[in-house]
Design an enzyme around this catalytic site. Structure first.
Site, mmCIF file in Angstrom:
data_model
loop_
_atom_site.group_PDB
_atom_site.id
_atom_site.type_symbol
_atom_site.label_atom_id
_atom_site.label_comp_id
_atom_site.label_asym_id
_atom_site.label_seq_id
_atom_site.Cartn_x
_atom_site.Cartn_y
_atom_site.Cartn_z
ATOM 1 N N GLU A 151 -47.661 -11.528 -46.418
ATOM 2 C CA GLU A 151 -46.219 -11.687 -46.646
ATOM 3 C C GLU A 151 -45.609 -10.587 -47.517
ATOM 4 O O GLU A 151 -44.910 -10.872 -48.508
ATOM 5 C CB GLU A 151 -45.932 -13.065 -47.256
ATOM 6 C CG GLU A 151 -46.353 -14.208 -46.349
ATOM 7 C CD GLU A 151 -46.088 -15.585 -46.939
ATOM 8 O OE1 GLU A 151 -45.718 -15.666 -48.131
ATOM 9 O OE2 GLU A 151 -46.250 -16.591 -46.216
ATOM 10 N N GLU A 274 -50.726 -18.769 -41.144
ATOM 11 C CA GLU A 274 -50.318 -19.908 -41.969
ATOM 12 C C GLU A 274 -49.296 -20.729 -41.201
ATOM 13 O O GLU A 274 -48.372 -20.185 -40.590
ATOM 14 C CB GLU A 274 -49.680 -19.454 -43.289
ATOM 15 C CG GLU A 274 -50.632 -18.841 -44.291
ATOM 16 C CD GLU A 274 -49.929 -18.513 -45.610
ATOM 17 O OE1 GLU A 274 -48.845 -19.089 -45.869
ATOM 18 O OE2 GLU A 274 -50.454 -17.675 -46.354
#
Length: 349
Positions: A151, A274
């Site tokens: 991220e 995720e």
């Protein structure tokens, strides 16, 4: 290392599980010089054991994602603490030695912010850290997958979670490229190891997906994407959260179509590294329906998913993505587990 393609690997993965908030835990003001292993329990989770991983694999998962923060475990020259590296290897081996796939990444780092004025510093640090990780694991076979970043985004700005801007996306691509080239430069099985590279913030926003690049044309690359959608049901803890999943919301369908059109239809594999939906007070049945739909739609476009499990089960206390209770050694929501397994039963065969 078997002579398998990256698609062989992705298609062999049924479903994944994240060892969340553990080796990626960071107490930013702490000093771990006396014992670097303290950080594993810094966010309240117990020390990881082989028995935990055995339970996860026995339930049907054949991929374990091991998020790791390295930043606080390096010296001023970015040399990784040997004791920390050994502990990471030990945890990786819990799954790897049992024939499971493992994703190993860099997580919660404090150096890879995607701004032009940080670009060269980020590349330099990425090269140093990945050089050491890649050397440590270069003899592992195709069951070990590296993930270049987690991220990477403009933290604290309005662009943090909106898919980014040209600057952010460009820098993320460039740092990904440095990580990939560094991994390949170490030789051994790293010459052809599967490597995951994220979009900006690992975002599933269309703009971030379209901006993702594989500049070297490397054939053993996988796109890394995260998805907690619909947001008001799956992730937010605010007052406007939806207790029940709105089945008419087509955000899941749109995301899967984007991944299909921009990646899998073009021969580029992707993994949802995720995903998940929060534990809420009265939503067990709805969340189970959501999971079967979400994992089923991902399966339709040939994308394996990894549930984010942070071992938190208490509604109203942060992000509650707990699935497997690491203190009681049991799955708290067997119906949710069954739904995910049902949706992925034809994967990995």
């Amino acid at each position: 290392m078997k002579n398998v393609s990256v698609w062989d690997i992705v298609n062999d993965i049924r479903i994944g599980w994240n060892l969340g908030n553990t080796l990626d835990s960071v107490a930013w003001g702490a000093n771990y010089d006396d014992d670097p292993l303290k950080s594993e329990t810094a966010w309240g989770n117990p020390v990881t054991t082989e028995a935990m991983i055995e339970d996860i694999l026995a339930a049907g998962f054949n991929l374990i994602r091991v998020p790791v923060s390295w930043d606080k475990h390096t010296d001023e020259n970015r040399v990784i603490d040997a004791k920390w590296m050994a502990r990471v290897k030990e945890v990786v081996d819990y799954a790897y030695k049992r024939g499971a796939y493992v994703i190993l990444n860099v997580h919660h780092e404090g150096w890879n912010f995607p701004f032009y004025d940080n670009r060269e510093a980020a590349k330099n640090t990425a090269e140093k850290i990945w050089k050491q990780i890649a050397e440590q694991f270069k003899d592992y076979d195709e069951h070990l997958i590296f993930e270049t970043q987690n991220e990477p985004r403009k933290i604290g700005t309005p662009l943090e979670w909106t898919g980014g801007d040209d600057e952010g996306r460009e820098v993320v691509n460039e740092v990904n490229e440095v990580c990939l080239k560094t991994i390949r430069s170490t030789g051994g099985n790293n010459l052809c190891r599967a490597v995951m590279m994220p979009t900006y913030a690992a975002s599933m926003e269309t703009g971030a997906i379209m901006a993702w690049k594989n500049p070297t044309g490397d054939e053993n690359v996988i796109v890394s994407i995260h998805a907690y959608v619909p947001y008001r049901f799956a992730l937010t803890t605010k007052e406007n959260a939806l207790v029940e999943w709105d089945k008419s919301d087509n955000v899941i369908d749109k995301m899967m179509l984007d991944i299909k059109e921009h990646f899998t239809d073009k021969g580029i594999p992707a993994i949802l590294g995720e995903c998940g939906a929060l534990v809420r007070v009265l939503d067990r049945e709805t969340r189970t329906e959501w999971a079967e739909y979400f994992f089923g739609k991902a399966n339709d476009v040939k994308v394996p998913c990894c549930w984010w499990d942070n071992n938190n089960f208490t509604p109203g206390h942060g992000e509650t993505f707990g699935l497997y209770d690491r203190r009681e050694n049991r799955f708290r929501f067997p119906e949710l587990l069954d739904a995910m397994m049902k949706a992925t039963e034809n994967r990995g065969k």
